[in-house]
Write a protein that holds these residues in place. Structure first.
Motif, PDB file in Angstrom:
ATOM      1  N   LEU A 223       1.143  -1.140  -0.070  1.00  0.00           N
ATOM      2  CA  LEU A 223       0.352  -0.028   0.175  1.00  0.00           C
ATOM      3  C   LEU A 223       0.560   1.053  -0.056  1.00  0.00           C
ATOM      4  O   LEU A 223      -0.103   2.256  -0.866  1.00  0.00           O
ATOM      5  CB  LEU A 223      -0.861  -0.225   1.212  1.00  0.00           C
ATOM      6  N   SER A 271      -2.360  -4.509  -6.878  1.00  0.00           N
ATOM      7  CA  SER A 271      -3.690  -3.537  -6.633  1.00  0.00           C
ATOM      8  C   SER A 271      -4.714  -4.380  -6.255  1.00  0.00           C
ATOM      9  O   SER A 271      -5.433  -4.175  -6.038  1.00  0.00           O
ATOM     10  CB  SER A 271      -3.876  -2.346  -7.744  1.00  0.00           C
ATOM     11  N   HIS A 307     -10.306  -3.726  -2.691  1.00  0.00           N
ATOM     12  CA  HIS A 307     -10.106  -3.557  -3.958  1.00  0.00           C
ATOM     13  C   HIS A 307     -10.739  -2.680  -4.807  1.00  0.00           C
ATOM     14  O   HIS A 307     -10.317  -0.735  -5.525  1.00  0.00           O
ATOM     15  CB  HIS A 307     -10.249  -4.594  -5.036  1.00  0.00           C
ATOM     16  N   LEU A 310      -9.180   0.925  -3.350  1.00  0.00           N
ATOM     17  CA  LEU A 310      -7.850   1.052  -3.810  1.00  0.00           C
ATOM     18  C   LEU A 310      -7.917   2.123  -4.956  1.00  0.00           C
ATOM     19  O   LEU A 310      -7.704   2.185  -6.306  1.00  0.00           O
ATOM     20  CB  LEU A 310      -6.580   0.466  -4.147  1.00  0.00           C
ATOM     21  N   ASN A 311      -9.064   1.562  -5.880  1.00  0.00           N
ATOM     22  CA  ASN A 311      -9.692   1.618  -7.407  1.00  0.00           C
ATOM     23  C   ASN A 311     -10.257   2.818  -7.311  1.00  0.00           C
ATOM     24  O   ASN A 311     -10.042   3.218  -9.263  1.00  0.00           O
ATOM     25  CB  ASN A 311     -10.413   0.485  -8.388  1.00  0.00           C
ATOM     26  N   HIS A 313      -8.315   5.858  -6.782  1.00  0.00           N
ATOM     27  CA  HIS A 313      -7.375   5.927  -6.757  1.00  0.00           C
ATOM     28  C   HIS A 313      -7.610   8.234  -6.148  1.00  0.00           C
ATOM     29  O   HIS A 313      -6.689   8.584  -6.224  1.00  0.00           O
ATOM     30  CB  HIS A 313      -7.199   6.886  -8.029  1.00  0.00           C
ATOM     31  N   THR A 318      -6.584   5.719   0.122  1.00  0.00           N
ATOM     32  CA  THR A 318      -5.313   4.769   0.167  1.00  0.00           C
ATOM     33  C   THR A 318      -5.056   5.055   1.514  1.00  0.00           C
ATOM     34  O   THR A 318      -4.217   3.918   1.995  1.00  0.00           O
ATOM     35  CB  THR A 318      -4.039   5.090  -0.955  1.00  0.00           C
TER      36      THR A 318
END
Length: 414
Positions: A223, A271, A307, A310-311, A313, A318
C-alpha cells in the motif's frame, strides 16, 4: 473477487487503470519545513536512507541504550534535504489497536539492526519468464507453505525456497502441486524489492502450470509503494498532521532503485492482491491487527472492499488503508490478545491466525524492551512464534534485523 498473485502478469480487468506516472522522484523534506501546529511524521524505521547510502540495513547498527534512534520530523517541501537521526527516549508500544484518532503508521520506530546487504542493480532482477511443466494427475492439494516478510532480500528468499525444495537451482518452481502463500511486504529496506516481485509473479505462473499455486497477500508496504507512486508528495491528513506518501515511503526504507524499476505491471499486480484468505483452517493475514473487521464480515467482503477503495485512486483513502494495516501487536497482550484473535477467526473462520508484519524479536520483547534492560539483545530466530494461547503464528522472522526470512510448512508440528 480477484487474486492477482495467481494470474499472469499481463492480464487486466475493466476496473483497472493504467498507472502511467512519471518515474521522476520527489525529494525528501527538511525538518525546517514543518508548519506551525502540524505534528511530526516519523518513520517506522530509522531514516538513514539517504542518497548514496547502501540499500538495506546499516551494518553494525544497534539500539541506543534504553531505546532506539528516532528520525527527525519531516514535512512536505520541495527542498532535497536528507532526514537525520537524533537520540530518542525509551521505545514504547501502546495498544496499537486501541481507538486512537491520532494514530499514524509512521510513528512505529522499529530499528533495523545487525544486517548488512550490498545493493544490487537493475540487472540482478529475476525476469518474468518460465518453462511450462507438465501438470501432474489430480491427487488432491499438495502441501501448504507460507512465507514471511521479504522486504527486498531476494538472495535470502531464493535460499529459503531452495531449502524447502520449492524452487530448483535455476529458481524455477520444482514443487509440483504444492501451495505457497506469501504474507506480503515484498519491498523496502532490502536491496531488490522489484526482483522479489518479479520472482513471485513468475513462480505464480510456473506453479499453476505444475498443478500447484503460488499466491500473495497485500502488506502495508505494498500500500505504501502504491501510494508513493500514485500520489508522490500530495499532502494527506494523518494523525500527526499533514503527511505525504513520498516522505513516509522514504522514511520506511523505500529504495530508489525499486522506484526506478517499478512498472505498470507491478502496480497492477500489487493492487489486485487479496488482504486475507483461508487455507487448511489457517486464517492468513499480513498484519497482526483487527482492522480487517472494518472492511467486511467475510473474507470476500474484505477483499472486495479493499480492491474497490484502491481503485478510487484517492490519496486520503489509500492513506487510511495504509494507516490501518500498519497497526500491530493486537495479539501480543496476554490478557486481551487471545480474544482479539478469537474475534477474527470467529468472523472469518479458521482455527489459527498466521501473520507477518511484526518482527518476532519485538513480539518476544527482545529488542527495544520496555523494562529498560539494556543487557538484552535479539536472539536468533529459527522458526515461527506461536502465541496468544496458541491461536496466532507470527511469521516475520526479522530479515531486516537479527533474524531470518521464514518459509515454513503448515500445519506446524507444535
Amino acid at each position: 473477487m480477484t487474486q492477482g498473485a495467481g494470474q499472469g502478469p499481463a492480464m487486466r480487468t475493466d476496473t483497472l487503470r493504467d498507472f502511467r506516472v512519471p518515474v521522476s522522484e520527489p525529494a525528501p523534506y527538511p525538518a525546517s519545513a514543518v508548519m506551525p501546529g502540524e505534528g511530526p511524521v516519523y518513520g517506522e524505521y530509522p531514516a538513514y536512507y539517504a542518497e548514496g547510502a547502501p540499500a538495506g540495513p546499516r551494518p553494525g547498527y544497534a539500539p541506543e541504550p534504553g531505546g532506539h534512534p528516532e528520525p527527525v520530523p519531516v514535512a512536505h517541501s520541495g527542498t532535497d534535504t536528507v532526514p537525520q537521526q537524533r537520540p530518542a527516549a525509551r521505545a514504547e508500544f501502546p495498544d496499537a489497536d486501541a481507538e486512537d484518532d491520532g494514530y499514524t503508521p509512521t510513528q512505529r520506530d522499529l530499528p533495523v539492526i545487525g544486517r548488512g546487504a550490498a545493493p544490487s542493480g537493475p540487472g540482478d532482477t529475476v525476469q518474468v519468464q518460465y518453462v511450462p511443466q507438465e501438470a501432474p494427475a489430480a491427487a488432491g492439494p499438495g502441501p501448504l507453505y507460507v512465507v514471511g516478510d521479504v522486504h527486498g532480500y531476494l538472495d535470502e528468499l531464493i535460499a529459503e525456497l531452495q531449502a524447502q525444495d520449492l524452487i530448483d537451482a535455476d529458481c524455477h518452481w520444482s514443487a509440483g502441486n504444492a501451495r505457497l502463500w506469501f504474507l506480503g511486504d515484498f519491498t523496502d529496506r532490502g536491496p531488490d524489492g522489484i526482483g522479489v516481485i518479479d520472482l513471485v509473479m513468475r513462480l505464480s505462473a510456473e506453479a499453476a502450470a505444475a498443478g500447484g499455486y503460488c499466491k500473495a497477500l497485500m502488506g502495508n508496504h505494498e500500500l505504501l509503494l502504491i501510494g508513493a507512486k500514485r500520489f508522490g508528495d500530495t499532502p494527506v491528513q494523518s494523525g500527526a498532521g499533514t503527511a505525504t506518501f513520498q516522505a513516509a515511503w522514504l522514511l520506511n526504507g523505500g529504495q530508489r532503485t525499486d522506484m526506478d524499476r517499478l512498472e505498470d505491471v507491478h502496480l497492477q499486480w500489487m493492487s489486485r492482491l487479496d488482504a486475507a484468505t483461508l487455507a487448511d483452517g489457517h486464517l492468513l493475514l499480513h498484519s497482526d491487527t483487527t482492522a480487517y473487521l472494518d472492511y467486511g464480515s467475510s473474507i470476500e467482503d474484505v477483499n472486495d472492499t479493499i480492491h474497490e477503495l484502491l481503485n478510487r485512486h484517492d490519496a486520503d483513502i489509500t492513506w487510511d488503508l495504509f494507516r490501518k494495516f500498519t497497526k500491530r501487536f493486537a495479539f501480543r497482550d496476554e490478557e486481551t490478545g487471545p480474544d482479539a484473535v478469537r474475534e477474527l477467526i470467529g468472523t472469518y473462520g479458521g482455527g489459527r491466525v498466521v501473520h507477518g508484519h511484526s518482527p518476532i524479536p519485538y513480539l518476544l520483547g527482545e529488542v527495544g524492551t520496555e523494562d529498560g534492560d539494556e543487557s538484552r539483545g535479539p536472539e536468533a530466530v529459527d522458526g515461527p512464534h506461536v502465541y496468544a494461547d496458541g491461536l496466532a503464528i507470527a511469521m516475520d522472522g526479522g530479515v531486516t534485523m537479527a533474524g531470518k526470512l521464514l518459509v515454513v510448512q503448515l500445519p506446524l508440528s507444535d
